[in-house]
Design a protein around this motif. Structure first.
Motif, PDB file in Angstrom:
ATOM      1  N   GLY A  81       0.815  -1.196   0.000  1.00  0.00           N
ATOM      2  CA  GLY A  81       0.000   0.000   0.000  1.00  0.00           C
ATOM      3  C   GLY A  81       0.857   1.258   0.000  1.00  0.00           C
ATOM      4  N   VAL A  82       0.207   2.390  -0.192  1.00  0.00           N
ATOM      5  CA  VAL A  82       0.933   3.656  -0.299  1.00  0.00           C
ATOM      6  C   VAL A  82       1.551   4.053   1.039  1.00  0.00           C
ATOM      7  CG1 VAL A  82       0.747   6.104  -0.850  1.00  0.00           C
ATOM      8  CG2 VAL A  82      -0.549   4.431  -2.165  1.00  0.00           C
ATOM      9  N   LEU A 122      10.012   3.254   2.995  1.00  0.00           N
ATOM     10  CA  LEU A 122      11.070   3.883   2.210  1.00  0.00           C
ATOM     11  C   LEU A 122      11.732   5.030   2.965  1.00  0.00           C
ATOM     12  CD1 LEU A 122       9.212   3.927  -1.219  1.00  0.00           C
ATOM     13  CD2 LEU A 122      11.114   2.438  -0.579  1.00  0.00           C
ATOM     14  N   LEU A 123      10.961   5.774   3.754  1.00  0.00           N
ATOM     15  CA  LEU A 123      11.543   6.891   4.499  1.00  0.00           C
ATOM     16  C   LEU A 123      12.441   6.416   5.636  1.00  0.00           C
ATOM     17  CD1 LEU A 123       8.536   9.386   4.695  1.00  0.00           C
ATOM     18  CD2 LEU A 123      10.546   9.513   3.212  1.00  0.00           C
ATOM     19  N   THR A 124      12.141   5.250   6.191  1.00  0.00           N
ATOM     20  CA  THR A 124      12.979   4.735   7.294  1.00  0.00           C
ATOM     21  C   THR A 124      14.173   3.932   6.800  1.00  0.00           C
ATOM     22  OG1 THR A 124      11.471   2.824   7.475  1.00  0.00           O
ATOM     23  CG2 THR A 124      11.093   4.682   8.956  1.00  0.00           C
ATOM     24  N   ASN A 125      14.248   3.660   5.497  1.00  0.00           N
ATOM     25  CA  ASN A 125      15.400   2.915   4.987  1.00  0.00           C
ATOM     26  C   ASN A 125      16.704   3.690   5.152  1.00  0.00           C
ATOM     27  OD1 ASN A 125      14.126   0.563   4.270  1.00  0.00           O
ATOM     28  ND2 ASN A 125      13.885   1.099   2.120  1.00  0.00           N
ATOM     29  N   LEU A 143       4.991  -3.687   6.860  1.00  0.00           N
ATOM     30  CA  LEU A 143       4.784  -2.446   6.121  1.00  0.00           C
ATOM     31  C   LEU A 143       4.490  -2.657   4.639  1.00  0.00           C
ATOM     32  CD1 LEU A 143       7.509  -0.117   7.687  1.00  0.00           C
ATOM     33  CD2 LEU A 143       5.071  -0.240   8.220  1.00  0.00           C
ATOM     34  N   LEU A 144       5.083  -3.679   4.040  1.00  0.00           N
ATOM     35  CA  LEU A 144       4.896  -3.910   2.609  1.00  0.00           C
ATOM     36  C   LEU A 144       4.003  -5.102   2.309  1.00  0.00           C
ATOM     37  CD1 LEU A 144       8.506  -3.220   1.247  1.00  0.00           C
ATOM     38  CD2 LEU A 144       6.600  -1.623   1.551  1.00  0.00           C
ATOM     39  N   LEU A 156       8.408   1.629  -5.929  1.00  0.00           N
ATOM     40  CA  LEU A 156       9.644   1.469  -5.167  1.00  0.00           C
ATOM     41  C   LEU A 156       9.463   0.487  -4.025  1.00  0.00           C
ATOM     42  CD1 LEU A 156      11.015   5.133  -4.957  1.00  0.00           C
ATOM     43  CD2 LEU A 156      11.948   3.234  -6.285  1.00  0.00           C
ATOM     44  N   GLY A 157       8.299   0.549  -3.356  1.00  0.00           N
ATOM     45  CA  GLY A 157       8.034  -0.403  -2.285  1.00  0.00           C
ATOM     46  C   GLY A 157       8.005  -1.824  -2.794  1.00  0.00           C
TER      47      GLY A 157
END
Length: 227
Positions: free
Chosen positions: A16-17, A24-27, A79-80, A194-195
């Motif tokens: 999901g979005v 992605l922001l926590t990567n 999350l994914l 990207l996810g």
């Protein structure tokens, strides 16, 4: 025909979005921490292994890498929405030496460590891409609400001293807000793509190795079972 590896190891990634955005922001911060830990511990451990001092440091690096791999598989799942099977070989019963030999000889251990190193450059690229799309889209969509409160009472592009575009009223900002909606729609697509791509990368790096995938995709007498 036997089950494909995607069927054995979970559904195909369709994150999901919001989950993709949070992931992605926590990567980036996790990539900084993982890269620093692996490079520091393995460098220090290998450089002092000759005097035995480095062996506990290397042992700590191995344990941290495997623990981080477990954490990452769980994070991808939460999350994914992508399940990644545990790749580790079972530890043999008995002495400590045999268990450590199994950990070190397990390719999954070193894929965990390599993933932590690669997460930094990948995390940087993902962070920059996601932040750029979302920040530009949100800035354009909300431009009618704040353009007159900017210095000079208008929005100047590319800057205050070089005014190629001037937006000095909410009405003038409406076309740019419409453009912002398109950018946000593109941001949603890019974020999910990207996810999904990262979920596949995690499955390849932190899931069962090539041999396990070949076994999972090989025809069997009992399609529901995998050797």
């Amino acid at each position: 025909m036997g089950p494909t590896f995607a069927e054995v190891d979970g559904t195909r990634p369709r994150p999901g979005v919001l989950g993709s955005l949070g992931y992605l922001l926590t990567n980036l911060p996790l990539g900084v921490a993982g890269f620093s830990a692996m490079v520091t511990l393995f460098t220090a451990g290998l450089s002092t292994a000759i005097v035995w001092v480095g062996l506990p440091v290397l042992a700590a690096a191995v344990l941290i890498a495997r623990a981080a791999g477990r954490f990452e598989r769980d994070r991808v799942h939460r999350l994914l929405g992508t399940y990644v099977a545990t790749p580790y070989k079972p530890l043999p019963p008995g002495g400590l030496k045999g268990r450590w030999k199994a950990r070190i000889s397990d390719g999954a251990t070193w894929r965990d460590a390599l993933y932590l190193v690669l997460l930094l450059p990948i995390g940087i690229a993902e962070f920059v891409t996601v932040v750029t799309f979302w920040s530009v889209g949100l800035a354009l969509v909300t431009l009618p609400f704040y353009c007159t409160y900017l210095p000079g009472g208008a929005y100047f592009f590319p800057g205050y001293d070089l005014r190629w575009i001037v937006v000095d009223s909410p009405v003038d900002a409406l076309p740019w807000a419409a453009l912002g909606l398109l950018v946000l729609a593109l941001a949603v697509t890019v974020t999910r793509a990207l996810g999904s791509a990262h979920a596949r990368f995690v499955r390849a790096m932190l899931g069962p190795g090539p041999r396990a995938r070949r076994l999972a995709e090989a025809p069997t007498e009992h399609p529901g079972l995998v050797a």
